[in-house]
Enzyme design. Sequence first.
Site, mmCIF file in Angstrom:
data_model
loop_
_atom_site.group_PDB
_atom_site.id
_atom_site.type_symbol
_atom_site.label_atom_id
_atom_site.label_comp_id
_atom_site.label_asym_id
_atom_site.label_seq_id
_atom_site.Cartn_x
_atom_site.Cartn_y
_atom_site.Cartn_z
ATOM 1 C CG HIS A 147 -56.241 -28.664 -69.393
ATOM 2 N ND1 HIS A 147 -57.096 -27.675 -69.636
ATOM 3 C CD2 HIS A 147 -55.216 -28.327 -70.397
ATOM 4 C CE1 HIS A 147 -56.770 -26.785 -70.437
ATOM 5 N NE2 HIS A 147 -55.530 -27.354 -70.876
ATOM 6 C CD GLU A 148 -51.733 -29.478 -69.736
ATOM 7 O OE1 GLU A 148 -51.554 -29.564 -71.093
ATOM 8 O OE2 GLU A 148 -52.018 -28.454 -69.063
ATOM 9 N N GLY A 189 -49.218 -26.211 -67.238
ATOM 10 C CA GLY A 189 -49.120 -27.266 -67.932
ATOM 11 C C GLY A 189 -49.159 -27.103 -69.486
ATOM 12 C CG HIS A 215 -54.036 -30.308 -74.588
ATOM 13 N ND1 HIS A 215 -54.850 -29.250 -75.733
ATOM 14 C CD2 HIS A 215 -53.984 -29.365 -73.442
ATOM 15 C CE1 HIS A 215 -54.984 -28.066 -74.908
ATOM 16 N NE2 HIS A 215 -54.353 -28.164 -73.908
ATOM 17 C CB CYS A 221 -56.133 -23.977 -72.508
ATOM 18 S SG CYS A 221 -55.236 -24.824 -73.773
ATOM 19 C CG LEU A 222 -50.274 -21.641 -71.718
ATOM 20 C CD1 LEU A 222 -48.974 -22.179 -71.706
ATOM 21 C CD2 LEU A 222 -50.162 -20.218 -71.338
ATOM 22 C CD GLN A 239 -51.324 -27.018 -74.700
ATOM 23 O OE1 GLN A 239 -50.930 -27.331 -73.845
ATOM 24 N NE2 GLN A 239 -51.866 -25.633 -74.690
HETATM 25 NI NI NI Z 1 -54.283 -26.507 -72.378
#
Ligand code: NI
Length: 159
Positions: A130-131, A46, A134, A88-89, A51
């Site tokens: 999660h997304e 995701g 963000h 998480c990236l 991000q």
């Molecule tokens: Ni993330």
Amino acid sequence: MALRKIAYIEDDILRKKSRKVETFDERLHVLLDDMAETMYKNNGCGLAAPQVSVLRRAIVMDVGEGLIEVVNPEIVSREGEVDGVEGCLSVPGRQGYVLRPQKVVVRGQDRNGKPIELTCEDWLARCACHEIDHLDGRLYVDIMHEEVFQTDEAEEEKS
Ligand code: NI
């Protein structure tokens, strides 16, 4: 399509609230395409627009069942609670346990502004929560109840 640079945890942009998408134009489509490419290249499941340093309410996800894009996503119902490990990236090299709903219903729009509704369960529910977090400047590290530490053995296996 192009890869975009991922913002990391120390970047303040990840703490800001994203704005609603009002214009469903070519610029949005390019953003969504780039987000998907960036997610896949980094082996993520995701990615949210902040991000890649764009404060707009747009997310992409793929938990192995194909690409899902949601613009202006909102969770309209949630059910159950499950514990699981997240990464998480934007927070490379770390993982933690987070409690999330087992099932959520997400409403939003597709890339052309058409209303969509998705029922997400298990990993997809976790990923959607999660997304969407963000988009409100929240990271999983803020709400995890336990960090996962790599053991020496696990480190050895990787090398
Ligand atoms: Ni993330």
